[in-house]
Scaffold this motif. Structure first.
Motif, PDB file in Angstrom:
ATOM      1  N   GLY A 190       0.950  -1.427  -0.023  1.00 58.68           N
ATOM      2  CA  GLY A 190      -0.142   0.055  -0.029  1.00 58.68           C
ATOM      3  C   GLY A 190       0.969   1.089   0.201  1.00 58.68           C
ATOM      4  O   GLY A 190       1.714   1.301   0.866  1.00 58.68           O
ATOM      5  N   THR A 191       0.541   2.361  -0.927  1.00 59.80           N
ATOM      6  CA  THR A 191       1.206   3.398  -0.918  1.00 59.80           C
ATOM      7  C   THR A 191       0.318   4.635  -0.530  1.00 59.80           C
ATOM      8  O   THR A 191      -0.849   4.512  -1.410  1.00 59.80           O
ATOM      9  CB  THR A 191       2.068   3.593  -2.337  1.00 59.80           C
ATOM     10  N   MET A 192       0.550   5.473   0.323  1.00 61.11           N
ATOM     11  CA  MET A 192      -0.210   6.632   0.584  1.00 61.11           C
ATOM     12  C   MET A 192       0.469   7.938  -0.220  1.00 61.11           C
ATOM     13  O   MET A 192       1.705   8.206   0.387  1.00 61.11           O
ATOM     14  CB  MET A 192      -0.430   6.849   1.829  1.00 61.11           C
ATOM     15  N   GLU A 193      -0.093   8.680  -0.938  1.00 60.17           N
ATOM     16  CA  GLU A 193       0.585   9.913  -1.476  1.00 60.17           C
ATOM     17  C   GLU A 193      -0.389  10.981  -0.927  1.00 60.17           C
ATOM     18  O   GLU A 193      -1.612  10.911  -1.120  1.00 60.17           O
ATOM     19  CB  GLU A 193       0.597  10.115  -3.006  1.00 60.17           C
ATOM     20  N   GLU A 217       4.331   7.220   1.084  1.00 63.54           N
ATOM     21  CA  GLU A 217       4.801   6.499   2.110  1.00 63.54           C
ATOM     22  C   GLU A 217       4.263   4.830   1.608  1.00 63.54           C
ATOM     23  O   GLU A 217       3.045   4.877   1.344  1.00 63.54           O
ATOM     24  CB  GLU A 217       4.373   6.843   3.271  1.00 63.54           C
ATOM     25  N   THR A 218       5.264   3.964   1.814  1.00 62.70           N
ATOM     26  CA  THR A 218       4.894   2.700   1.362  1.00 62.70           C
ATOM     27  C   THR A 218       5.050   1.568   2.313  1.00 62.70           C
ATOM     28  O   THR A 218       5.892   1.760   3.002  1.00 62.70           O
ATOM     29  CB  THR A 218       5.429   2.124  -0.115  1.00 62.70           C
ATOM     30  N   VAL A 219       3.910   0.773   2.726  1.00 64.94           N
ATOM     31  CA  VAL A 219       3.903  -0.315   3.718  1.00 64.94           C
ATOM     32  C   VAL A 219       3.668  -1.575   2.880  1.00 64.94           C
ATOM     33  O   VAL A 219       2.806  -1.672   1.877  1.00 64.94           O
ATOM     34  CB  VAL A 219       3.011  -0.181   4.772  1.00 64.94           C
ATOM     35  N   GLU A 220       4.183  -2.784   3.319  1.00 63.41           N
ATOM     36  CA  GLU A 220       4.155  -4.024   2.765  1.00 63.41           C
ATOM     37  C   GLU A 220       3.937  -5.137   3.726  1.00 63.41           C
ATOM     38  O   GLU A 220       4.747  -4.989   4.868  1.00 63.41           O
ATOM     39  CB  GLU A 220       5.398  -4.309   1.772  1.00 63.41           C
ATOM     40  N   LEU A 221       2.972  -6.071   3.493  1.00 62.18           N
ATOM     41  CA  LEU A 221       2.535  -6.936   4.404  1.00 62.18           C
ATOM     42  C   LEU A 221       2.592  -8.395   3.534  1.00 62.18           C
ATOM     43  O   LEU A 221       1.903  -8.301   2.582  1.00 62.18           O
ATOM     44  CB  LEU A 221       1.167  -6.534   4.886  1.00 62.18           C
ATOM     45  N   MET A 222       2.961  -9.373   4.363  1.00 65.50           N
ATOM     46  CA  MET A 222       2.802 -10.716   3.620  1.00 65.50           C
ATOM     47  C   MET A 222       2.334 -11.509   4.769  1.00 65.50           C
ATOM     48  O   MET A 222       2.537 -11.432   5.857  1.00 65.50           O
ATOM     49  CB  MET A 222       4.156 -11.147   3.252  1.00 65.50           C
ATOM     50  N   THR A 223       1.399 -12.412   4.216  1.00 63.96           N
ATOM     51  CA  THR A 223       0.434 -13.175   5.134  1.00 63.96           C
ATOM     52  C   THR A 223      -0.193 -14.254   4.648  1.00 63.96           C
ATOM     53  O   THR A 223      -0.069 -14.230   3.341  1.00 63.96           O
ATOM     54  CB  THR A 223      -0.561 -12.182   6.128  1.00 63.96           C
ATOM     55  N   ARG A 224      -0.648 -15.315   5.178  1.00 66.54           N
ATOM     56  CA  ARG A 224      -1.291 -16.464   4.591  1.00 66.54           C
ATOM     57  C   ARG A 224      -2.885 -16.246   4.800  1.00 66.54           C
ATOM     58  O   ARG A 224      -3.313 -15.353   5.665  1.00 66.54           O
ATOM     59  CB  ARG A 224      -1.249 -17.782   5.488  1.00 66.54           C
ATOM     60  N   GLY A 225      -3.482 -16.501   3.831  1.00 63.79           N
ATOM     61  CA  GLY A 225      -5.008 -16.384   3.480  1.00 63.79           C
ATOM     62  C   GLY A 225      -5.492 -17.417   2.610  1.00 63.79           C
ATOM     63  O   GLY A 225      -4.888 -18.255   2.215  1.00 63.79           O
ATOM     64  N   SER A 226      -6.930 -16.881   2.124  1.00 65.93           N
ATOM     65  CA  SER A 226      -7.710 -17.512   1.422  1.00 65.93           C
ATOM     66  C   SER A 226      -8.026 -16.859   0.204  1.00 65.93           C
ATOM     67  O   SER A 226      -8.127 -15.490   0.292  1.00 65.93           O
ATOM     68  CB  SER A 226      -8.929 -18.062   2.252  1.00 65.93           C
ATOM     69  N   ILE A 253      -7.481  14.194   1.088  1.00 61.45           N
ATOM     70  CA  ILE A 253      -6.624  13.889   2.191  1.00 61.45           C
ATOM     71  C   ILE A 253      -5.419  13.304   1.571  1.00 61.45           C
ATOM     72  O   ILE A 253      -4.398  13.557   1.476  1.00 61.45           O
ATOM     73  CB  ILE A 253      -7.393  12.759   3.018  1.00 61.45           C
ATOM     74  N   SER A 254      -5.633  12.181   0.716  1.00 61.05           N
ATOM     75  CA  SER A 254      -4.782  11.411  -0.046  1.00 61.05           C
ATOM     76  C   SER A 254      -5.074  10.589  -1.082  1.00 61.05           C
ATOM     77  O   SER A 254      -6.254  10.396  -1.243  1.00 61.05           O
ATOM     78  CB  SER A 254      -4.153  10.343   1.144  1.00 61.05           C
ATOM     79  N   ARG A 255      -4.246  10.116  -1.957  1.00 65.87           N
ATOM     80  CA  ARG A 255      -4.372   9.141  -2.919  1.00 65.87           C
ATOM     81  C   ARG A 255      -3.693   8.093  -2.452  1.00 65.87           C
ATOM     82  O   ARG A 255      -2.448   7.938  -1.963  1.00 65.87           O
ATOM     83  CB  ARG A 255      -3.691   9.595  -4.178  1.00 65.87           C
ATOM     84  N   ASN A 256      -4.227   6.695  -2.485  1.00 63.68           N
ATOM     85  CA  ASN A 256      -3.869   5.403  -2.129  1.00 63.68           C
ATOM     86  C   ASN A 256      -3.845   4.471  -3.240  1.00 63.68           C
ATOM     87  O   ASN A 256      -4.824   4.274  -4.060  1.00 63.68           O
ATOM     88  CB  ASN A 256      -4.756   4.907  -1.060  1.00 63.68           C
ATOM     89  N   LEU A 257      -2.447   3.893  -3.347  1.00 65.50           N
ATOM     90  CA  LEU A 257      -2.484   2.648  -4.320  1.00 65.50           C
ATOM     91  C   LEU A 257      -2.360   1.323  -3.551  1.00 65.50           C
ATOM     92  O   LEU A 257      -1.465   1.426  -2.659  1.00 65.50           O
ATOM     93  CB  LEU A 257      -1.297   2.975  -5.238  1.00 65.50           C
ATOM     94  N   VAL A 258      -2.910   0.335  -3.918  1.00 65.21           N
ATOM     95  CA  VAL A 258      -3.060  -0.856  -3.244  1.00 65.21           C
ATOM     96  C   VAL A 258      -2.640  -1.858  -4.501  1.00 65.21           C
ATOM     97  O   VAL A 258      -3.480  -1.994  -5.629  1.00 65.21           O
ATOM     98  CB  VAL A 258      -4.128  -1.140  -2.714  1.00 65.21           C
ATOM     99  N   ALA A 259      -1.681  -2.841  -4.143  1.00 69.10           N
ATOM    100  CA  ALA A 259      -1.174  -3.916  -5.103  1.00 69.10           C
ATOM    101  C   ALA A 259      -1.394  -5.191  -4.223  1.00 69.10           C
ATOM    102  O   ALA A 259      -0.314  -5.315  -3.232  1.00 69.10           O
ATOM    103  CB  ALA A 259       0.193  -3.745  -5.610  1.00 69.10           C
ATOM    104  N   ILE A 260      -1.971  -5.997  -4.567  1.00 70.09           N
ATOM    105  CA  ILE A 260      -2.176  -7.174  -4.002  1.00 70.09           C
ATOM    106  C   ILE A 260      -1.844  -8.524  -4.664  1.00 70.09           C
ATOM    107  O   ILE A 260      -2.307  -8.652  -6.122  1.00 70.09           O
ATOM    108  CB  ILE A 260      -3.651  -7.525  -3.170  1.00 70.09           C
ATOM    109  N   THR A 261      -1.034  -9.487  -4.326  1.00 71.51           N
ATOM    110  CA  THR A 261      -0.559 -10.616  -4.990  1.00 71.51           C
ATOM    111  C   THR A 261      -1.123 -11.665  -4.229  1.00 71.51           C
ATOM    112  O   THR A 261      -0.836 -11.828  -3.011  1.00 71.51           O
ATOM    113  CB  THR A 261       0.919 -10.729  -5.506  1.00 71.51           C
ATOM    114  N   VAL A 262      -1.561 -12.849  -4.888  1.00 68.82           N
ATOM    115  CA  VAL A 262      -2.165 -13.803  -4.282  1.00 68.82           C
ATOM    116  C   VAL A 262      -1.560 -15.042  -4.848  1.00 68.82           C
ATOM    117  O   VAL A 262      -1.631 -15.303  -6.117  1.00 68.82           O
ATOM    118  CB  VAL A 262      -3.671 -14.018  -4.211  1.00 68.82           C
TER     119      VAL A 262
END
Length: 152
Positions: free
Chosen positions: A11-14, A20-29, A130-139
């Motif tokens: 996730g990147t917030m402009e 500012e970019t944060v990255e999370l890796m987790t298990r899921g469905s 407030i902000s522009r937010n970019l989200v990239a999700i890889t499964v």
């Protein structure tokens, strides 16, 4: 629900010319049902929402993404092409309402995994940017474990 996928969320917030970019890796469905894909994962201490489960629902036609958090800090964010939604967001310090407008929604999801990319703008209820937010999700599917491996 079996956590058979590695979910990577970037996730990147402009805001104010900075990002500012944060990255999370987790298990899921990953579930494909009734014309939509559902990416489901449990939040952790790292996100500040331990004890919550997040579901990202994306329509097959990529018109709409819903981010739904369930648990002690619930929230709902709806990102839909051509529509500005007023969404309830629980911060942990109190609830706020945010205006949400989609920029881009693209996905290449299949029953075996894939990618989801979307971006949106947030504004206060008074329509102040407030902000522009970019989200990239890889499964990605996790490697299958044989019974011997899981006991080790």
């Amino acid at each position: 629900m079996e956590e058979k996928y590695l979910i990577t969320i970037k996730g990147t917030m402009e805001q104010d010319g900075k990002s500012e970019t944060v990255e999370l890796m987790t298990r899921g469905s990953l579930v494909h049902k009734d014309g939509a894909f559902y990416i489901i994962y449990k939040e952790t201490e790292a996100t500040g929402y331990a004890g919550c489960t997040t579901t990202v629902k994306v329509a097959e036609d990529a018109r709409k993404v819903s981010m739904l958090r369930f648990g002690k800090v619930p929230s709902q964010l709806i990102i839909e092409k051509g529509t500005r939604h007023l969404c309830h967001y629980e911060t942990g310090y109190g609830a706020i309402s945010l205006g949400v407008a989609a920029d881009v929604i693209e996905h290449a999801l299949t029953d075996g995994g894939g990618t989801l990319n979307f971006s949106y703008t947030l504004d206060s209820g008074a329509e102040n940017f407030i902000s522009r937010n970019l989200v990239a999700i890889t499964v990605d599917p996790l490697p299958e474990q044989s019974p011997e491996q899981s006991e080790a």
